[in-house]
Design an enzyme around this catalytic site. Structure first.
Site, PDB file in Angstrom:
ATOM      1  N   ALA A 142      -0.027  -1.525  -6.362  1.00  0.00           N
ATOM      2  CA  ALA A 142       0.516  -2.371  -5.286  1.00  0.00           C
ATOM      3  C   ALA A 142       2.015  -2.169  -5.175  1.00  0.00           C
ATOM      4  O   ALA A 142       2.782  -2.681  -5.983  1.00  0.00           O
ATOM      5  CB  ALA A 142       0.212  -3.836  -5.587  1.00  0.00           C
TER       6      ALA A 142
ATOM      7  N   GLY B  43      -3.078 -14.017  -9.188  1.00  0.00           N
ATOM      8  CA  GLY B  43      -2.057 -14.162  -8.153  1.00  0.00           C
ATOM      9  C   GLY B  43      -2.687 -14.308  -6.783  1.00  0.00           C
ATOM     10  O   GLY B  43      -3.917 -14.371  -6.644  1.00  0.00           O
ATOM     11  N   PHE B  44      -1.841 -14.351  -5.765  1.00  0.00           N
ATOM     12  CA  PHE B  44      -2.322 -14.582  -4.396  1.00  0.00           C
ATOM     13  C   PHE B  44      -3.241 -13.443  -3.936  1.00  0.00           C
ATOM     14  O   PHE B  44      -4.422 -13.666  -3.625  1.00  0.00           O
ATOM     15  CB  PHE B  44      -1.109 -14.732  -3.463  1.00  0.00           C
ATOM     16  CG  PHE B  44      -1.455 -14.678  -2.004  1.00  0.00           C
ATOM     17  CD1 PHE B  44      -2.442 -15.506  -1.475  1.00  0.00           C
ATOM     18  CD2 PHE B  44      -0.792 -13.804  -1.165  1.00  0.00           C
ATOM     19  CE1 PHE B  44      -2.761 -15.450  -0.127  1.00  0.00           C
ATOM     20  CE2 PHE B  44      -1.104 -13.744   0.189  1.00  0.00           C
ATOM     21  CZ  PHE B  44      -2.093 -14.562   0.708  1.00  0.00           C
TER      22      PHE B  44
ATOM     23  N   LEU C 285      -1.831  -4.957  -9.712  1.00  0.00           N
ATOM     24  CA  LEU C 285      -1.079  -5.858  -8.835  1.00  0.00           C
ATOM     25  C   LEU C 285      -0.083  -6.726  -9.594  1.00  0.00           C
ATOM     26  O   LEU C 285       0.752  -7.392  -8.979  1.00  0.00           O
ATOM     27  CB  LEU C 285      -2.047  -6.777  -8.056  1.00  0.00           C
ATOM     28  CG  LEU C 285      -2.657  -6.215  -6.774  1.00  0.00           C
ATOM     29  CD1 LEU C 285      -3.619  -5.081  -7.079  1.00  0.00           C
ATOM     30  CD2 LEU C 285      -3.382  -7.300  -6.008  1.00  0.00           C
TER      31      LEU C 285
ATOM     32  N   TYR D 163      14.112  -5.225  -7.332  1.00  0.00           N
ATOM     33  CA  TYR D 163      12.679  -5.216  -7.008  1.00  0.00           C
ATOM     34  C   TYR D 163      12.300  -3.918  -6.302  1.00  0.00           C
ATOM     35  O   TYR D 163      11.367  -3.220  -6.714  1.00  0.00           O
ATOM     36  CB  TYR D 163      12.357  -6.429  -6.123  1.00  0.00           C
ATOM     37  CG  TYR D 163      10.916  -6.521  -5.665  1.00  0.00           C
ATOM     38  CD1 TYR D 163       9.881  -6.694  -6.578  1.00  0.00           C
ATOM     39  CD2 TYR D 163      10.594  -6.447  -4.316  1.00  0.00           C
ATOM     40  CE1 TYR D 163       8.566  -6.786  -6.158  1.00  0.00           C
ATOM     41  CE2 TYR D 163       9.283  -6.543  -3.881  1.00  0.00           C
ATOM     42  CZ  TYR D 163       8.277  -6.711  -4.803  1.00  0.00           C
ATOM     43  OH  TYR D 163       6.972  -6.798  -4.381  1.00  0.00           O
TER      44      TYR D 163
ATOM     45  N   GLY E 107       0.948 -16.667 -11.341  1.00  0.00           N
ATOM     46  CA  GLY E 107      -0.449 -16.872 -10.964  1.00  0.00           C
ATOM     47  C   GLY E 107      -1.003 -18.157 -11.572  1.00  0.00           C
ATOM     48  O   GLY E 107      -0.400 -18.738 -12.477  1.00  0.00           O
TER      49      GLY E 107
ATOM     50  N   LYS F  81       9.969  -0.952  -7.900  1.00  0.00           N
ATOM     51  CA  LYS F  81       8.727  -0.516  -7.247  1.00  0.00           C
ATOM     52  C   LYS F  81       8.816   0.959  -6.866  1.00  0.00           C
ATOM     53  O   LYS F  81       7.837   1.704  -6.944  1.00  0.00           O
ATOM     54  CB  LYS F  81       8.466  -1.369  -6.003  1.00  0.00           C
ATOM     55  CG  LYS F  81       7.972  -2.765  -6.311  1.00  0.00           C
ATOM     56  CD  LYS F  81       6.504  -2.761  -6.761  1.00  0.00           C
ATOM     57  CE  LYS F  81       5.964  -4.162  -6.944  1.00  0.00           C
ATOM     58  NZ  LYS F  81       4.573  -4.180  -7.394  1.00  0.00           N
TER      59      LYS F  81
HETATM   60  P1  NAD Z   1       1.714 -13.092  -7.029  1.00  0.00           P
HETATM   61  O1  NAD Z   1       2.986 -13.512  -7.708  1.00  0.00           O
HETATM   62  O2  NAD Z   1       0.850 -14.172  -6.495  1.00  0.00           O
HETATM   63  O3  NAD Z   1       0.860 -12.139  -7.996  1.00  0.00           O
HETATM   64  C1  NAD Z   1       1.417 -11.395  -9.051  1.00  0.00           C
HETATM   65  C2  NAD Z   1       0.642 -11.779 -10.303  1.00  0.00           C
HETATM   66  O4  NAD Z   1       1.079 -10.972 -11.390  1.00  0.00           O
HETATM   67  C3  NAD Z   1       0.846 -13.247 -10.708  1.00  0.00           C
HETATM   68  O5  NAD Z   1      -0.414 -13.856 -10.849  1.00  0.00           O
HETATM   69  C4  NAD Z   1       1.587 -13.164 -12.046  1.00  0.00           C
HETATM   70  O6  NAD Z   1       1.267 -14.246 -12.905  1.00  0.00           O
HETATM   71  C5  NAD Z   1       1.106 -11.814 -12.543  1.00  0.00           C
HETATM   72  N1  NAD Z   1       1.987 -11.181 -13.522  1.00  0.00           N
HETATM   73  C6  NAD Z   1       3.336 -11.041 -13.481  1.00  0.00           C
HETATM   74  N2  NAD Z   1       3.764 -10.359 -14.554  1.00  0.00           N
HETATM   75  C7  NAD Z   1       2.658 -10.073 -15.309  1.00  0.00           C
HETATM   76  C8  NAD Z   1       2.449  -9.405 -16.518  1.00  0.00           C
HETATM   77  N3  NAD Z   1       3.466  -8.865 -17.218  1.00  0.00           N
HETATM   78  N4  NAD Z   1       1.183  -9.263 -16.969  1.00  0.00           N
HETATM   79  C9  NAD Z   1       0.124  -9.796 -16.279  1.00  0.00           C
HETATM   80  N5  NAD Z   1       0.277 -10.458 -15.124  1.00  0.00           N
HETATM   81  C10 NAD Z   1       1.526 -10.584 -14.639  1.00  0.00           C
HETATM   82  O7  NAD Z   1       2.104 -12.071  -5.862  1.00  0.00           O
HETATM   83  P2  NAD Z   1       1.183 -11.364  -4.772  1.00  0.00           P
HETATM   84  O8  NAD Z   1       1.769 -11.695  -3.468  1.00  0.00           O
HETATM   85  O9  NAD Z   1      -0.246 -11.618  -5.013  1.00  0.00           O
HETATM   86  O10 NAD Z   1       1.524  -9.830  -5.072  1.00  0.00           O
HETATM   87  C11 NAD Z   1       0.597  -8.950  -5.698  1.00  0.00           C
HETATM   88  C12 NAD Z   1       1.182  -7.544  -5.703  1.00  0.00           C
HETATM   89  O11 NAD Z   1       1.417  -7.109  -4.369  1.00  0.00           O
HETATM   90  C13 NAD Z   1       2.512  -7.414  -6.435  1.00  0.00           C
HETATM   91  O12 NAD Z   1       2.522  -6.176  -7.114  1.00  0.00           O
HETATM   92  C14 NAD Z   1       3.533  -7.401  -5.329  1.00  0.00           C
HETATM   93  O13 NAD Z   1       4.704  -6.702  -5.704  1.00  0.00           O
HETATM   94  C15 NAD Z   1       2.769  -6.696  -4.233  1.00  0.00           C
HETATM   95  N6  NAD Z   1       3.233  -7.056  -2.895  1.00  0.00           N
HETATM   96  C16 NAD Z   1       2.894  -8.247  -2.333  1.00  0.00           C
HETATM   97  C17 NAD Z   1       3.310  -8.526  -1.042  1.00  0.00           C
HETATM   98  C18 NAD Z   1       2.940  -9.805  -0.344  1.00  0.00           C
HETATM   99  O14 NAD Z   1       3.186  -9.911   0.858  1.00  0.00           O
HETATM  100  N7  NAD Z   1       2.347 -10.785  -0.999  1.00  0.00           N
HETATM  101  C19 NAD Z   1       4.092  -7.609  -0.333  1.00  0.00           C
HETATM  102  C20 NAD Z   1       4.442  -6.417  -0.949  1.00  0.00           C
HETATM  103  C21 NAD Z   1       3.979  -6.132  -2.224  1.00  0.00           C
END
Ligand code: NAD
Length: 310
Positions: free
Chosen positions: A117, A10-11, A76, A149, A36, A153
């Site tokens: 996360a 993911g990001f 994450l 969501y 991802g 969380k």
């Molecule tokens: P993202 O969607 O890019 O990353 C999440 C990853 O989890 C993805 O690659 C997805 O394919 C993978 N995924 C989903 N379900 C899965 C599963 N069952 N098994 C394995 N992989 C799985 O999002 P992100 O922005 O990189 O977020 C990462 C974490 O940070 C998340 O937990 C999100 O809730 C948290 N978060 C992100 C932000 C933000 O600003 N980007 C803000 C608050 C919280």
């Protein structure tokens, strides 16, 4: 150290994997590639200290094998994104709660450190008096469509703290709007890449609501820096905000991106109703108190929004 990163494609996860490899750790990354992409990891897919596993945190068998190899888990993997949350509430609740429970149970039986996360969305809070029937949940001031969501969380956090009381070294990180290179997936409404892509194509920048809602956007390198710092035992049992202190409205963000890209785009307003359906309403402001992050993690966001957008 030997480290497992869930959501590693993911990001945030892919950026975290790269920085952990640079620091000399051995990394296993697990991702079901639902949002991802392995392309986010392309520079490190063949790295001799990195193993990518295409699988789910809902699969306990795979998790158990991976956890036998590691000392620390950055969890994450999550089902997220505004549109996803609105469209698929059950998937969001099941994916987030069951995945985190699997991680915590297996980590507990092995005594592994977990960094979870979480999100600024858990701060949704009802301060509207008298209590109206439509604001009767913990997340009353954010809309009913977002509860799945934030609630999932929040329950994940309770699971983390429950295990912390049993002795698991676990830290909860509450991320505030991470952005930066690699955040290309606009499918679920990430606002910064959505605006940049529209501006570069001279298309209208669609601001949902009236644009006065504000956020503190955090450059990905700062997010990752705070995440890695959470390995410290001083952060065990704590929730820690990871964000930036600079607040900007979504309207100002749109205008800034138009100016920085020299775009001919115009800003257009779209009501929440038209964007997400009836009843949707967003949190008006999210600003992190960073005192604990500074004191416990030595965290200080270093990249301004102007620098991060360039
Ligand atoms: P993202 O969607 O890019 O990353 C999440 C990853 O989890 C993805 O690659 C997805 O394919 C993978 N995924 C989903 N379900 C899965 C599963 N069952 N098994 C394995 N992989 C799985 O999002 P992100 O922005 O990189 O977020 C990462 C974490 O940070 C998340 O937990 C999100 O809730 C948290 N978060 C992100 C932000 C933000 O600003 N980007 C803000 C608050 C919280």
């Amino acid at each position: 150290m030997n480290i497992l990163v869930t959501g590693g494609a993911g990001f945030i996860g892919s950026n975290l994997v790269k920085q952990l490899l640079e620091a000399g750790h051995d990394i296993w990354s697990l991702d079901d590639l639902s949002t991802g992409r392995t392309t986010y990891l392309k520079d490190v897919l063949q790295h001799k200290h990195h193993t990518f596993v295409n699988g789910s945190v809902l699969d306990r068998g795979t998790l158990a094998i991976l956890m036998d190899h590691v000392d620390v888990i950055f969890h994450l993997a999550a089902v997220l994104g505004v549109k996803n949350t609105v469209d698929n509430p059950i998937k969001v609740i099941e994916g987030n709660i069951d995945g985190t429970r699997n991680i915590l149970e297996l980590a507990y039986s092995r005594g592994l450190k977990v960094i979870f996360a979480s999100t600024s969305e858990i701060y949704g809070k009802n301060e509207n008096l008298p209590f109206h029937e439509a604001s009767d949940r913990v997340y009353g001031t954010s809309s009913i469509h977002r509860w799945c969501y934030a609630t999932a969380k929040s329950l994940d956090e309770h699971l983390c703290f429950g295990y912390a009381q049993k002795g698991l070294p676990v830290t909860v990180l509450r991320y505030f709007n991470a952005y930066g290179p690699g955040q290309t997936n606009t499918q679920y409404g990430m606002v910064v890449p959505r605006f940049i892509q529209a501006a570069l194509a001279d298309r209208p920048l669609e601001v949902h609501g009236d644009g006065t809602q504000s956020r503190c956007f955090t450059y990905i390198d700062d997010t990752v820096k705070g995440t890695i710092a959470a390995i410290t035992p001083s952060a065990n049992g704590l929730a820690v905000n990871i964000g930036s202190s600079h607040r900007i409205t979504i309207m100002e963000l749109a205008q800034k991106i138009i100016a920085l890209t020299g775009s001919k785009s115009k800003v257009v307003l779209k009501s929440y109703n038209d964007a997400y359906g009836p009843g949707y309403e967003d949190m008006h402001a999210r600003i992190p108190d960073l005192t604990r992050a500074r004191n416990v993690l030595g965290y200080e966001p270093g990249v301004t929004l102007d620098e991060g957008l360039m």
